[in-house]
Design an enzyme around this catalytic site. Structure first.
Site, short mmCIF file in Angstrom:
data_model
loop_
_atom_site.label_atom_id
_atom_site.label_comp_id
_atom_site.label_asym_id
_atom_site.label_seq_id
_atom_site.Cartn_x
_atom_site.Cartn_y
_atom_site.Cartn_z
N ALA A 1 -13.49 -0.81 -9.27
CA ALA A 1 -14.53 -0.14 -10.04
C ALA A 1 -15.92 -0.28 -9.44
O ALA A 1 -16.84 0.45 -9.82
CB ALA A 1 -14.52 -0.65 -11.48
N ALA A 2 -16.07 -1.22 -8.50
CA ALA A 2 -17.38 -1.36 -7.83
C ALA A 2 -17.44 -0.52 -6.55
O ALA A 2 -18.45 -0.52 -5.86
CB ALA A 2 -17.65 -2.82 -7.51
N ARG B 1 -8.02 -1.68 5.41
CA ARG B 1 -7.69 -2.14 6.77
C ARG B 1 -8.94 -2.74 7.40
O ARG B 1 -10.01 -2.13 7.40
CB ARG B 1 -7.18 -0.97 7.62
CG ARG B 1 -7.00 -1.37 9.08
CD ARG B 1 -6.18 -0.35 9.84
NE ARG B 1 -4.81 -0.81 9.98
CZ ARG B 1 -3.76 -0.02 10.09
NH1 ARG B 1 -3.92 1.28 10.04
NH2 ARG B 1 -2.56 -0.52 10.25
N ASN C 1 -1.20 -5.61 0.27
CA ASN C 1 -1.16 -4.62 -0.81
C ASN C 1 0.05 -4.81 -1.72
O ASN C 1 -0.05 -4.60 -2.93
CB ASN C 1 -1.24 -3.21 -0.24
CG ASN C 1 -2.70 -2.85 0.04
OD1 ASN C 1 -3.55 -2.98 -0.84
ND2 ASN C 1 -3.00 -2.45 1.26
N VAL D 1 -4.09 5.18 -6.60
CA VAL D 1 -4.93 5.88 -5.61
C VAL D 1 -5.08 5.04 -4.35
O VAL D 1 -5.07 5.56 -3.23
CB VAL D 1 -6.33 6.17 -6.21
CG1 VAL D 1 -7.23 6.86 -5.20
CG2 VAL D 1 -6.20 7.00 -7.48
N GLY D 2 -5.20 3.73 -4.51
CA GLY D 2 -5.42 2.83 -3.37
C GLY D 2 -4.29 2.95 -2.36
O GLY D 2 -3.12 2.95 -2.74
N ASN D 3 -4.63 3.03 -1.10
CA ASN D 3 -3.62 3.23 -0.05
C ASN D 3 -2.98 1.92 0.40
O ASN D 3 -3.62 0.89 0.34
CB ASN D 3 -4.28 3.92 1.16
CG ASN D 3 -4.45 5.39 0.90
OD1 ASN D 3 -3.56 6.02 0.34
ND2 ASN D 3 -5.58 5.95 1.29
N ASP E 1 -5.14 16.19 -1.43
CA ASP E 1 -4.55 17.00 -0.36
C ASP E 1 -4.23 18.40 -0.89
O ASP E 1 -4.43 19.41 -0.21
CB ASP E 1 -3.28 16.31 0.15
CG ASP E 1 -3.54 14.85 0.48
OD1 ASP E 1 -4.30 14.58 1.41
OD2 ASP E 1 -3.01 13.97 -0.24
N HIS F 1 1.05 10.51 1.35
CA HIS F 1 -0.38 10.83 1.48
C HIS F 1 -0.87 10.31 2.83
O HIS F 1 -1.53 9.29 2.93
CB HIS F 1 -1.16 10.18 0.32
CG HIS F 1 -2.64 10.23 0.54
ND1 HIS F 1 -3.35 11.40 0.51
CD2 HIS F 1 -3.54 9.25 0.81
CE1 HIS F 1 -4.63 11.14 0.75
NE2 HIS F 1 -4.77 9.85 0.93
N1 LIG Z 1 -4.64 8.86 -2.44
C1 LIG Z 1 -5.74 9.47 -2.04
O1 LIG Z 1 -5.83 10.69 -1.99
C2 LIG Z 1 -6.97 8.69 -1.63
C3 LIG Z 1 -8.14 9.38 -1.31
C4 LIG Z 1 -9.27 8.65 -0.94
C5 LIG Z 1 -9.20 7.26 -0.91
N2 LIG Z 1 -8.06 6.62 -1.20
C6 LIG Z 1 -7.97 5.14 -1.22
O2 LIG Z 1 -8.65 4.68 -2.37
C7 LIG Z 1 -9.05 3.34 -2.17
C8 LIG Z 1 -10.48 3.11 -2.62
O3 LIG Z 1 -11.37 3.88 -1.86
P1 LIG Z 1 -12.94 3.63 -1.96
O4 LIG Z 1 -13.57 4.58 -1.01
O5 LIG Z 1 -13.39 3.62 -3.36
O6 LIG Z 1 -13.05 2.16 -1.36
P2 LIG Z 1 -14.19 1.07 -1.56
O7 LIG Z 1 -13.94 0.05 -0.50
O8 LIG Z 1 -15.51 1.69 -1.69
O9 LIG Z 1 -13.83 0.41 -2.98
C9 LIG Z 1 -12.65 -0.30 -3.20
C10 LIG Z 1 -12.94 -1.34 -4.25
O10 LIG Z 1 -11.70 -1.95 -4.59
C11 LIG Z 1 -11.96 -3.32 -4.83
N3 LIG Z 1 -10.72 -4.09 -4.77
C12 LIG Z 1 -10.07 -4.58 -3.70
N4 LIG Z 1 -9.00 -5.28 -4.08
C13 LIG Z 1 -8.97 -5.24 -5.42
C14 LIG Z 1 -8.10 -5.79 -6.39
N5 LIG Z 1 -7.05 -6.55 -6.04
N6 LIG Z 1 -8.36 -5.53 -7.69
C15 LIG Z 1 -9.42 -4.80 -8.06
N7 LIG Z 1 -10.28 -4.26 -7.18
C16 LIG Z 1 -10.05 -4.48 -5.88
C17 LIG Z 1 -12.97 -3.68 -3.74
O11 LIG Z 1 -13.65 -4.88 -4.02
C18 LIG Z 1 -13.88 -2.46 -3.79
O12 LIG Z 1 -14.94 -2.63 -4.71
C19 LIG Z 1 -8.79 3.06 -0.70
O13 LIG Z 1 -7.55 2.39 -0.59
C20 LIG Z 1 -8.66 4.43 -0.09
O14 LIG Z 1 -7.89 4.42 1.09
C21 LIG Z 1 -6.95 7.31 -1.57
C1 LIG Z 2 1.79 6.63 4.25
O1 LIG Z 2 0.49 7.03 3.85
C2 LIG Z 2 -0.42 5.97 3.63
C3 LIG Z 2 -1.69 6.55 3.04
O2 LIG Z 2 -2.41 7.30 3.97
C4 LIG Z 2 -0.65 5.21 4.91
O3 LIG Z 2 -1.53 4.13 4.65
C5 LIG Z 2 0.68 4.70 5.40
O4 LIG Z 2 0.50 4.04 6.64
C6 LIG Z 2 1.69 5.84 5.54
N1 LIG Z 2 2.98 5.27 5.87
C7 LIG Z 2 3.47 5.17 7.10
C8 LIG Z 2 4.77 4.44 7.25
O5 LIG Z 2 2.90 5.65 8.07
#
Ligand SMILES: NC(=O)c1ccc[n+]([C@@H]2O[C@H](COP(=O)([O-])OP(=O)(O)OC[C@H]3O[C@@H](n4cnc5c(N)ncnc54)[C@H](O)[C@@H]3O)[C@@H](O)[C@H]2O)c1
Ligand SMILES: *[C@@H]1O[C@H](CO)[C@@H](O)[C@H](O)[C@H]1NC(C)=O
Ligand SMILES: *[C@@H]1O[C@H](CO)[C@@H](O)[C@H](O)[C@H]1NC(C)=O
Ligand SMILES: CC(=O)N[C@H]1CO[C@H](CO)[C@@H](O)[C@@H]1O
Length: 334
Positions: free
Chosen positions: A13-14, A93, A106, A130-132, A160, A188
């Site tokens: 959330a931050a 990463r 993760n 959402v988190g990757n 996407d 994704h």
């Molecule tokens: N699926 C999708 O389409 C998509 C699209 C964009 C980004 N993402 C992913 O979304 C994630 C967040 O992106 P962002 O730009 O906001 O990143 P960011 O680094 O700005 O924010 C991530 C936040 O998560 C917090 N965090 C880390 N571990 C945590 C935990 N165990 N519990 C609670 N909070 C935790 C961090 O302290 C940070 O404040 C990334 O993993 C990014 O790759 C996914």
């Molecule tokens: C699947 O997608 C995620 C999100 O982009 C990525 O982090 C991950 O490495 C991908 N998996 C593999 C096996 O490449």
């Protein structure tokens, strides 16, 4: 406005996605314009001072639907009695970090959060990851929350999907709401398969197959696909930060569709639990499919014809997910 407030958790959330997302949720874009909300914000301990700033700004937005904001670094507080969970936070990463170590970190996070869902959340909770790596994190969370139906877990591929929609719309010179039924298959990642074989474009009132509307098969099978696959990287290159505004918008679209359903005759892309699908995608994966949602229940749109070009791409992205799942499940059982 007499409805009981619902409890909505956002993790990470931050972070930068949350910064765009929280405002949209709190002003009613997702759960409706007359649904009061209690927002619960989870991040890790070092981010608590930042979170306080976010809380202040939410208060300063003076939003009538926002009944309470609860910042915390404790899962037992964060997951208590929640109606919806948007799991954005994950381990990013870092320089020199091995892929396996990243996955391991993760798995640990989503095992903990899955267990917290199981223990503290409402059994009807809707969970969006959402988190990757989003697909695999979602699978781990679901497996760690056996008392919550697998159908209540999904991961975000709507960004996407929206990118694909928008590329087609721009190519046809129409607005994006005139394009429907694009599909994102699989992970994704850059192996995802953006597919417009079933997409329709409204050209001056006439519903037209995307291939007919665009009349450029080479583009559709080439640059269109790679543009959507590589869009995240292109945004990072330009902005020096990953997609956040568009990710937040996609999260809102995804969760709103779960809450209120998809439009008649339309489908959207979501990473969901693959079981009994008609596309021969291996089971026990979170894989992005075309889905329709009604009465809080999604169904994969089955039986769309798949040609050889599509088949190969759907299988490639599935193979990547199978490999990642197997490694993740090893970590989960350790
Ligand atoms: N699926 C999708 O389409 C998509 C699209 C964009 C980004 N993402 C992913 O979304 C994630 C967040 O992106 P962002 O730009 O906001 O990143 P960011 O680094 O700005 O924010 C991530 C936040 O998560 C917090 N965090 C880390 N571990 C945590 C935990 N165990 N519990 C609670 N909070 C935790 C961090 O302290 C940070 O404040 C990334 O993993 C990014 O790759 C996914
Ligand atoms: C699947 O997608 C995620 C999100 O982009 C990525 O982090 C991950 O490495 C991908 N998996 C593999 C096996 O490449
Ligand atoms: C909607 O789903 C609930 C359970 O999730 C069920 O009890 C109800 O009958 C469903 N309504 C319709 C119209 O399908
Ligand atoms: C999509 C979704 O969240 N589906 C279900 C979640 O679980 C409850 C039962 O616990 C169902 O009623 C929802 O339809």
């Amino acid at each position: 406005m007499s409805a009981e407030p619902i409890r909505v958790l956002v993790t990470g959330a931050a972070g930068q996605i949350a910064y765009s997302l929280l405002y949209s949720i709190a002003k009613g874009d997702v759960f409706g314009k007359d649904q009061p909300i209690i927002l619960i914000l989870l991040d890790i301990p070092p981010m608590l001072p930042v979170l306080d700033g976010v809380v202040m700004e939410l208060q300063d937005c003076a939003l009538p639907l926002l009944k309470e904001v609860i910042p915390t670094d404790k899962v037992e507080v964060a997951f208590k009695d929640i109606d919806a969970a948007i799991l954005v936070g994950s381990m990013p990463r870092k320089e020199g970090m091995e892929r396996k170590d990243l996955l391991k970190a993760n798995v640990a996070i989503f095992k903990t959060q899955g267990a917290a869902l199981d223990k503290y959340a409402k059994k009807t909770v809707k969970v969006l990851v959402v988190g990757n790596p989003a697909n695999t994190n979602c699978l781990i969370a679901s497996k760690s929350a056996p008392s919550i139906p697998k159908e209540n877990f999904s991961c975000l591929t709507r960004l996407d999907h929206n990118r694909a929609c928008s590329q087609v719309a721009m190519r046809c010179g129409v607005s994006s709401d005139q394009v429907k039924n694009v599909i994102i298959w699989g992970n994704h990642s850059s192996t995802q398969y953006p597919d417009v074989h079933h997409a329709k474009v409204n050209l001056q009132g006439a519903e037209t197959e995307a291939y007919q509307a665009i009349k450029d098969d080479a583009w559709l099978r080439g640059d269109f696909i790679s543009t959507v696959q590589q869009r995240g990287a292109a945004v990072i290159k330009a902005r020096k930060l990953s997609s956040a505004m568009s990710a937040a918008k996609a999260i809102c679209d995804h969760m709103r569709d779960i809450w209120f359903g998809t439009k008649e005759g339309e489908f959207v892309s979501m990473g969901v639990y693959a079981s009994g699908n008609s596309y021969n995608i291996p089971e026990d994966l979170i894989y992005s499919f075309p889905v329709q949602i009604k009465n809080s229940t999604w169904k994969v749109v089955d039986g769309l014809p798949v040609n050889d070009f599509s088949r190969a791409k759907m299988d490639a992205t599935a193979a990547e997910l199978v490999e990642e799942r197997d490694t993740a499940l090893d970590f989960l059982s350790q």
